[in-house]
Design a protein around this motif. Structure first.
Motif, PDB file in Angstrom:
ATOM      1  N   GLU A 190      30.074 -28.617 -12.135  1.00  0.00           N
ATOM      2  CA  GLU A 190      28.477 -28.418 -12.652  1.00  0.00           C
ATOM      3  C   GLU A 190      28.280 -30.163 -12.948  1.00  0.00           C
ATOM      4  N   VAL A 191      28.535 -29.990 -14.136  1.00  0.00           N
ATOM      5  CA  VAL A 191      27.836 -31.389 -14.724  1.00  0.00           C
ATOM      6  C   VAL A 191      28.140 -32.657 -14.104  1.00  0.00           C
ATOM      7  N   ALA A 192      29.172 -32.415 -13.126  1.00  0.00           N
ATOM      8  CA  ALA A 192      29.982 -33.909 -12.626  1.00  0.00           C
ATOM      9  C   ALA A 192      28.623 -34.296 -11.248  1.00  0.00           C
ATOM     10  N   GLU A 193      28.251 -33.124 -11.322  1.00  0.00           N
ATOM     11  CA  GLU A 193      27.368 -33.065  -9.256  1.00  0.00           C
ATOM     12  C   GLU A 193      26.119 -34.479 -10.025  1.00  0.00           C
ATOM     13  N   ASP A 194      25.846 -33.090 -10.751  1.00  0.00           N
ATOM     14  CA  ASP A 194      23.992 -33.359 -11.958  1.00  0.00           C
ATOM     15  C   ASP A 194      24.618 -34.956 -11.998  1.00  0.00           C
ATOM     16  N   MET A 195      25.819 -35.940 -12.199  1.00  0.00           N
ATOM     17  CA  MET A 195      25.388 -37.076 -12.914  1.00  0.00           C
ATOM     18  C   MET A 195      26.365 -37.890 -11.641  1.00  0.00           C
ATOM     19  N   GLY A 196      26.227 -36.974 -10.157  1.00  0.00           N
ATOM     20  CA  GLY A 196      26.058 -37.671  -9.410  1.00  0.00           C
ATOM     21  C   GLY A 196      27.672 -38.401  -8.835  1.00  0.00           C
ATOM     22  N   VAL A 197      28.440 -37.966 -10.460  1.00  0.00           N
ATOM     23  CA  VAL A 197      30.022 -37.784  -9.839  1.00  0.00           C
ATOM     24  C   VAL A 197      30.953 -36.650  -8.881  1.00  0.00           C
ATOM     25  N   SER A 198      31.950 -37.630  -8.210  1.00  0.00           N
ATOM     26  CA  SER A 198      32.267 -36.248  -6.802  1.00  0.00           C
ATOM     27  C   SER A 198      33.601 -36.042  -7.507  1.00  0.00           C
ATOM     28  N   PHE A 199      33.644 -35.040  -7.433  1.00  0.00           N
ATOM     29  CA  PHE A 199      35.346 -34.184  -7.727  1.00  0.00           C
ATOM     30  C   PHE A 199      36.456 -35.667  -6.808  1.00  0.00           C
ATOM     31  N   ASN A 200      35.530 -35.311  -4.861  1.00  0.00           N
ATOM     32  CA  ASN A 200      36.355 -36.054  -4.231  1.00  0.00           C
ATOM     33  C   ASN A 200      36.878 -37.284  -4.538  1.00  0.00           C
ATOM     34  N   ASP A 201      36.253 -38.138  -5.296  1.00  0.00           N
ATOM     35  CA  ASP A 201      36.672 -39.896  -5.284  1.00  0.00           C
ATOM     36  C   ASP A 201      37.803 -39.480  -6.504  1.00  0.00           C
ATOM     37  N   LEU A 202      37.187 -38.524  -7.650  1.00  0.00           N
ATOM     38  CA  LEU A 202      38.734 -38.542  -8.664  1.00  0.00           C
ATOM     39  C   LEU A 202      40.106 -38.355  -8.103  1.00  0.00           C
ATOM     40  N   GLN A 203      40.771 -38.282  -9.068  1.00  0.00           N
ATOM     41  CA  GLN A 203      42.439 -37.835  -8.635  1.00  0.00           C
ATOM     42  C   GLN A 203      43.141 -37.067  -8.895  1.00  0.00           C
ATOM     43  N   PHE A 204      42.396 -36.198  -9.223  1.00  0.00           N
ATOM     44  CA  PHE A 204      43.504 -34.759  -9.681  1.00  0.00           C
ATOM     45  C   PHE A 204      44.315 -34.385  -8.725  1.00  0.00           C
ATOM     46  N   LEU A 222      37.220 -23.123  -7.046  1.00  0.00           N
ATOM     47  CA  LEU A 222      37.957 -24.106  -7.811  1.00  0.00           C
ATOM     48  C   LEU A 222      38.490 -25.280  -6.881  1.00  0.00           C
ATOM     49  N   GLU A 223      39.426 -24.819  -5.917  1.00  0.00           N
ATOM     50  CA  GLU A 223      40.490 -25.266  -4.738  1.00  0.00           C
ATOM     51  C   GLU A 223      39.030 -25.950  -4.288  1.00  0.00           C
ATOM     52  N   ASN A 224      38.391 -25.847  -4.005  1.00  0.00           N
ATOM     53  CA  ASN A 224      37.175 -26.058  -3.258  1.00  0.00           C
ATOM     54  C   ASN A 224      36.504 -26.994  -3.633  1.00  0.00           C
ATOM     55  N   LYS A 225      35.742 -26.911  -4.870  1.00  0.00           N
ATOM     56  CA  LYS A 225      35.135 -27.723  -5.689  1.00  0.00           C
ATOM     57  C   LYS A 225      35.625 -28.718  -6.522  1.00  0.00           C
ATOM     58  N   LEU A 226      36.627 -28.373  -6.777  1.00  0.00           N
ATOM     59  CA  LEU A 226      37.567 -29.595  -7.720  1.00  0.00           C
ATOM     60  C   LEU A 226      38.193 -30.624  -6.743  1.00  0.00           C
ATOM     61  N   HIS A 227      38.736 -30.267  -5.788  1.00  0.00           N
ATOM     62  CA  HIS A 227      39.091 -30.920  -4.901  1.00  0.00           C
ATOM     63  C   HIS A 227      40.643 -31.136  -5.429  1.00  0.00           C
ATOM     64  N   LEU A 228      41.275 -29.627  -5.674  1.00  0.00           N
ATOM     65  CA  LEU A 228      43.205 -30.241  -6.283  1.00  0.00           C
ATOM     66  C   LEU A 228      43.314 -28.641  -6.021  1.00  0.00           C
ATOM     67  N   THR A 229      45.043 -28.477  -6.428  1.00  0.00           N
ATOM     68  CA  THR A 229      45.376 -26.887  -6.498  1.00  0.00           C
ATOM     69  C   THR A 229      45.232 -26.694  -7.209  1.00  0.00           C
ATOM     70  N   ALA A 230      44.968 -25.347  -7.478  1.00  0.00           N
ATOM     71  CA  ALA A 230      44.664 -24.701  -9.184  1.00  0.00           C
ATOM     72  C   ALA A 230      46.020 -23.529  -8.610  1.00  0.00           C
ATOM     73  N   VAL A 231      46.358 -23.661 -10.656  1.00  0.00           N
ATOM     74  CA  VAL A 231      47.563 -22.737 -10.483  1.00  0.00           C
ATOM     75  C   VAL A 231      47.612 -22.163 -11.876  1.00  0.00           C
ATOM     76  N   ASP A 232      47.721 -20.822 -11.744  1.00  0.00           N
ATOM     77  CA  ASP A 232      47.915 -19.866 -12.931  1.00  0.00           C
ATOM     78  C   ASP A 232      48.621 -20.262 -14.087  1.00  0.00           C
ATOM     79  N   ILE A 233      47.918 -20.101 -15.346  1.00  0.00           N
ATOM     80  CA  ILE A 233      49.145 -20.557 -16.486  1.00  0.00           C
ATOM     81  C   ILE A 233      49.250 -18.600 -17.616  1.00  0.00           C
ATOM     82  N   TYR A 234      49.372 -18.314 -18.057  1.00  0.00           N
ATOM     83  CA  TYR A 234      49.541 -17.205 -18.884  1.00  0.00           C
ATOM     84  C   TYR A 234      50.402 -17.541 -19.970  1.00  0.00           C
ATOM     85  N   GLY A 235      49.492 -16.879 -20.947  1.00  0.00           N
ATOM     86  CA  GLY A 235      50.089 -17.618 -22.564  1.00  0.00           C
ATOM     87  C   GLY A 235      48.869 -15.903 -23.720  1.00  0.00           C
ATOM     88  N   LEU A 236      49.786 -16.288 -24.936  1.00  0.00           N
ATOM     89  CA  LEU A 236      49.188 -15.333 -25.598  1.00  0.00           C
ATOM     90  C   LEU A 236      49.470 -15.542 -27.602  1.00  0.00           C
TER      91      LEU A 236
END
Ligand code: DLL
Length: 433
Positions: A190-204, A222-236
């Motif tokens: 969200e904040v990236a969008e406000d700042m005019g930075v597109s995740f499309n242009d980032l390297q993630f 998350l995958e659509n908005k951030l243009h990356l593969t989203a993986v779930d990590i668990y722990g406690l």
């Protein structure tokens, strides 16, 4: 890539043999050094030597969060403080925090498991890891940090907060892996969008998201908005911190539990009976090599299902389904069991709404009332009143249909629900029961 090909792909028989040997060692150790465990074993008339098979583990008593609280802060440590090199505490929102300790070897094992986890998500040497999990008593920040270094990747220890600066760092340093809670990742978008930075242009290329429940629909978001593969990590914290289990980026279908280090069981939360693979219940862990803070049959309160099917990635360790809720997170609304994750799924399947919501529960005239507060997209909000009303009705109808409860739906403007830098607060229960 598989970080530890020998241990992560062990055939079942060899894995079980290692588990049993390590379990027996752990039991001997806790019996000799932790009065809490000795008393517990004595109460059921068992000595460590009586545990001759992995199935025998079921004869031992559970350990609960209350037990840890009763021994606050260091009462369950199994080594003298001379050997404890790190202390963390759980981020519990109510009551006393639970305090956990690590020896040098524990820190090393944890780093190994986090290196395995990051590799499973697609990271390797040469990757730059933007680590936005909080650094501090919370295990997320330092857990990922040590794992990244062990892997040989470059870690940016940015921690949570100062979101605008994070976006500039992402733009300038070109990180390839994002690690954060899923809710904070959305906020970053969200904040990236406000700042005019597109995740499309980032390297993630990948995001390693965990520490709070999230749904399959949230993954899409998350995958659509951030243009990356989203993986779930668990722990406690009680069991170690992040890196107890991780999805592989190849399958993204359940989290491999590092079984050479932890034995997972799923139990019926009411009766305590161990359930077979494939059945849903409460996850319980026994640690196999931890020195400072071993846990025996620790009840996590997290709800999941274990799946022993082989995985396309080649790892042989059993997979747990994404956590669908917590036994203590379950809301009972007029007698119906409701998990926040179920509401999330309903909301995320509707394109009119944004992935920011809160559930507020009140009791009026002895009746439970649930309000679902959810943000709608700019386009919906600027539309005529009728569109808003229709959206509101549609959400209420879908919730009723899928969950069987009535909810009042309150649509709010984009960016009005408080954003969190760590774990999101999804439920406000005002009932005092
Ligand atoms: O949340 C450790 C962690 C840090 C995990 C970073 C993943 C990433 P605690 O603060 O002790 O430790 O909280 C543990 O958070 O019992 C679950 O209820 C919840 N949780 C953790 N990961 C997930 C997940 C860290 N992937 C508690 N999905 C656990 C759902 C999760 N819930």
């Amino acid at each position: 890539m598989i970080y530890d090909i020998d241990f992560e792909t062990l055939p079942r028989e060899a894995l079980s043999a290692i588990q049993l040997r390590r379990l027996q060692n752990t039991l001997e150790r806790v019996y000799a050094t932790v009065p809490f465990y000795k008393e517990g074993f004595d109460k059921v008339g068992l000595k460590p030597g009586d545990i001759k098979t992995l199935e025998d583990l079921q004869r031992l008593p559970f350990t609960t969060k209350q037990d840890l609280r009763d021994n606050y802060p260091f009462g369950i440590f199994a080594v003298p403080m001379d050997n404890v090199v790190r202390i963390h505490a759980s981020s519990g929102t109510t009551g006393q925090p639970t305090v956990v300790g690590y020896t040098n070897r524990d820190i090393d094992t944890w780093a190994e498991l986090m290196a395995r986890s990051l590799a499973a998500a697609g990271a390797w040497r040469g990757d730059i890891i933007h680590n936005a999990y909080g650094y501090g008593l919370f295990t997320g920040g330092l857990g990922v940090h040590y794992g990244s270094e062990k892997l040989g990747a470059s870690v940016i220890p940015v921690s949570g907060g100062n979101t605008k600066r994070q976006i500039l760092i992402m733009r300038d340093f070109g990180p390839t892996i994002l690690t954060s809670t899923p809710s904070y990742a959305l906020h970053l978008a969200e904040v990236a969008e406000d700042m005019g930075v597109s995740f499309n242009d980032l390297q993630f290329k990948a995001g390693v998201f965990g520490a709070e429940p999230w749904s399959e629909s949230m993954r899409q978001e998350l995958e659509n908005k951030l243009h990356l593969t989203a993986v779930d990590i668990y722990g406690l914290s009680e069991v170690m911190g992040p890196g107890v289990a991780i999805e592989c980026h190849e399958a993204k279908n359940g989290l491999h539990v590092f079984e050479d280090q932890f034995i997972p069981e799923v139990i019926d939360p009411e009766s305590g009976e161990v359930l077979p693979y494939g059945e849903k219940g409460e996850l319980v862990f026994t640690s196999l090599t931890k020195e400072a803070f071993p846990v025996i049959r620790y009840r996590t309160r997290d709800i999941t299902v274990l799946n022993p099917e082989p995985c396309i990635c080649g790892r042989t360790h059993v997979r747990m389904e994404r956590v669908s809720g917590r036994t203590d997170d379950m809301l009972i609304i007029r007698g119906v069991n409701v998990f926040p994750s179920q509401i999330e799924s309903v909301l995320m399947d509707m394109e009119e709404v944004e992935p920011h919501y809160q559930l507020i529960v009140d009791r009026k005239d002895n009746l439970d009332m649930m309000t679902v507060k959810v943000e709608v997209g700019e386009h919906v909000f600027s539309d005529e009143v009728k569109v808003l009303q229709d959206t509101q009705k549609k959400i209420a109808k879908n919730i009723k249909e899928y969950l069987g409860v009535s909810a009042e739906v309150q649509l709010v403007e984009p960016k009005t629900i408080a954003r969190s830098e760590g774990k999101a607060v999804r439920v406000i229960d005002n009932r005092n029961i």
